[in-house]
Design a protein around this motif. Structure first.
Motif, PDB file in Angstrom:
ATOM      1  N   GLY A  11       0.838  -1.194   0.000  1.00 42.21           N
ATOM      2  CA  GLY A  11       0.000   0.000   0.000  1.00 42.21           C
ATOM      3  C   GLY A  11       0.869   1.237   0.000  1.00 42.21           C
ATOM      4  O   GLY A  11       0.534   2.244   0.635  1.00 42.21           O
ATOM      5  N   ASN A  41      -3.878  -2.455   8.038  1.00 44.41           N
ATOM      6  CA  ASN A  41      -5.052  -2.993   7.359  1.00 44.41           C
ATOM      7  C   ASN A  41      -5.971  -3.629   8.406  1.00 44.41           C
ATOM      8  O   ASN A  41      -5.818  -4.789   8.775  1.00 44.41           O
ATOM      9  CB  ASN A  41      -4.628  -4.031   6.315  1.00 44.41           C
ATOM     10  N   VAL A  98      -2.449  -2.089   2.730  1.00 48.33           N
ATOM     11  CA  VAL A  98      -3.394  -2.179   1.621  1.00 48.33           C
ATOM     12  C   VAL A  98      -4.797  -2.002   2.194  1.00 48.33           C
ATOM     13  O   VAL A  98      -5.179  -2.662   3.167  1.00 48.33           O
ATOM     14  CB  VAL A  98      -3.278  -3.535   0.898  1.00 48.33           C
TER      15      VAL A  98
END
Length: 395
Positions: free
Chosen positions: A9, A126, A103
């Motif tokens: 990410g 996450n 992410v």
């Protein structure tokens, strides 16, 4: 000794903040791998700055474009791969010491789980990994011998306020975990007016710089509901022991209340680089590039209880964690569908909670012992939520 970091990410807000902290300490950290979705332009810049060995993109077409772009610019020696399987392989690479799992959404579950199973230091941003698969994820951490350090400012604050990070709460004398919430841009808005709010209004967070999906979650307070579920798994807490308190100042990032009457709090300016630096260097402390907190300038701190009429997503999250099994995964999937529909203009703001509630009613929860079961529940919930959108006839 330098630690090799994989940043999943990397083009999002947490990812770019992570790279900012890493750049301040080239003697301590090296970026071994980057991973992102489909935006190749910022990845080109990150490749020039950090020279990773591997870059993974979720989107195969974007990976092809990135590969060609790096070749055109003469930036050699970087492997460009595509897909979730490639992210999982990077997460388990013996050369990787730490994985920043940033992410957004359900897509981040499998790479984060792979890092836990491989025994890495997992810097968990996450939250869906624990929301969807809390029992499975924590089992992977234990069996893999991973170090799990929370990145969400609230959970990182709790970690710092607890002795030894994650003790037995009863043995440590903990009464309650207090999660603070800014309340987002609509904390003082009349609930009757919320049907008219626009995506741009919902994404205009008063204190934090975040991506659009997370900003909408803050506006509905679903982000806090997901954090309640995450806190239950991270700290072994019953949901009745986790309380949400609106704190518009975003100075107190969370608190722990003890049975002797003491309340421990972590304070700081609202900047994600603080929890990121804490987790990257833990147990050491390093410069994060964040200005020190000026308590005199802060003045008075404010707290209030959340209004369930204004924030119906919060009680829906408590409902899901109490029901257990795949219910939190169903909640998360329905929220992702509903938020996407709101952002593209096909669903009004109150409709987000309506779609989530109706999806929880329609999709039966099951025991969540296997990843396949969780992913199947996620898929069923998305299909049900799609059917509930206005184009298909809202509930």
């Amino acid at each position: 000794m330098s630690r090799n970091i994989a940043v999943f990410g990397s083009t999002g807000s947490v990812g770019t903040s992570t790279l900012d902290v890493i750049a301040r300490h080239p003697d301590r950290f090296r970026v071994l791998a980057l991973a992102a979705g489909s935006r190749e332009e910022p990845l080109v810049e990150q490749c020039w700055q950090f020279r990773p060995a591997v870059v993974v993109m979720a989107d195969a077409a974007a990976a092809d474009r990135l590969r060609a772009r790096l070749a055109d610019e003469g930036l050699t020696g970087i492997q460009v791969q595509a897909g979730i399987e490639a992210m999982e392989a990077v997460a388990g690479d013996p050369a990787v010491d730490q994985v920043m799992a940033a992410v957004v959404g359900a897509a981040g579950l499998r790479p984060a789980l792979a890092a836990a199973r491989a025994g890495k230091r997992v810097l968990l941003a996450n939250k869906e990994s624990l929301v969807m698969a809390g029992a499975l994820f924590m089992e992977a951490v234990r069996e893999g011998g991973a170090e799990l350090l929370p990145i969400d400012s609230e959970h990182n604050a709790i970690f710092q306020c607890l002795p030894d990070g994650r003790p037995d709460l009863d043995a440590a004398g903990v009464e309650r975990i207090l999660l603070t919430a800014s309340g987002g841009p609509f904390r003082d808005r009349d609930p009757a007016d919320l049907a008219a709010v626009t995506p741009d209004e919902a994404c205009a967070h008063p204190n934090w710089d975040m991506g659009r999906k997370i900003s909408v979650d803050s506006a509905t307070m679903m982000n806090k509901g997901l954090e309640v579920i995450e806190a239950c798994w991270l700290f072994g807490a019953d949901p009745d022991r986790v309380e949400v308190v609106i704190h518009p100042d975003s100075i107190v990032h969370s608190m722990v209340s003890y049975r002797d009457g003491a309340v421990m709090a972590e304070l700081g300016n609202p900047d994600m680089r603080t929890p990121i630096a804490h987790a990257l260097a833990w147990p050491d402390r390093v410069d994060a590039g964040v200005d020190p907190l000026d308590l005199v300038a802060c003045g008075t701190l404010h707290f209030q209880a959340p209004d369930p009429e204004r924030f119906p997503c919060l009680p829906l999250a408590y409902r899901a964690i109490r029901e257990g099994g795949t219910a939190p995964a169903i909640l998360n999937a329905a929220n992702e569908v509903a938020v996407a529909a709101f952002l593209d203009g096909t669903l009004d703001f109150p409709g987000i909670a309506r779609v989530i509630a109706a999806t929880l009613d329609r999709v039966a929860a099951e025991p969540a012992a296997e990843l396949a079961t969780i992913l199947a529940a996620d898929e069923r919930a998305r299909e049900a939520a799609m059917q509930l959108l206005p184009a298909h006839g809202s509930p």
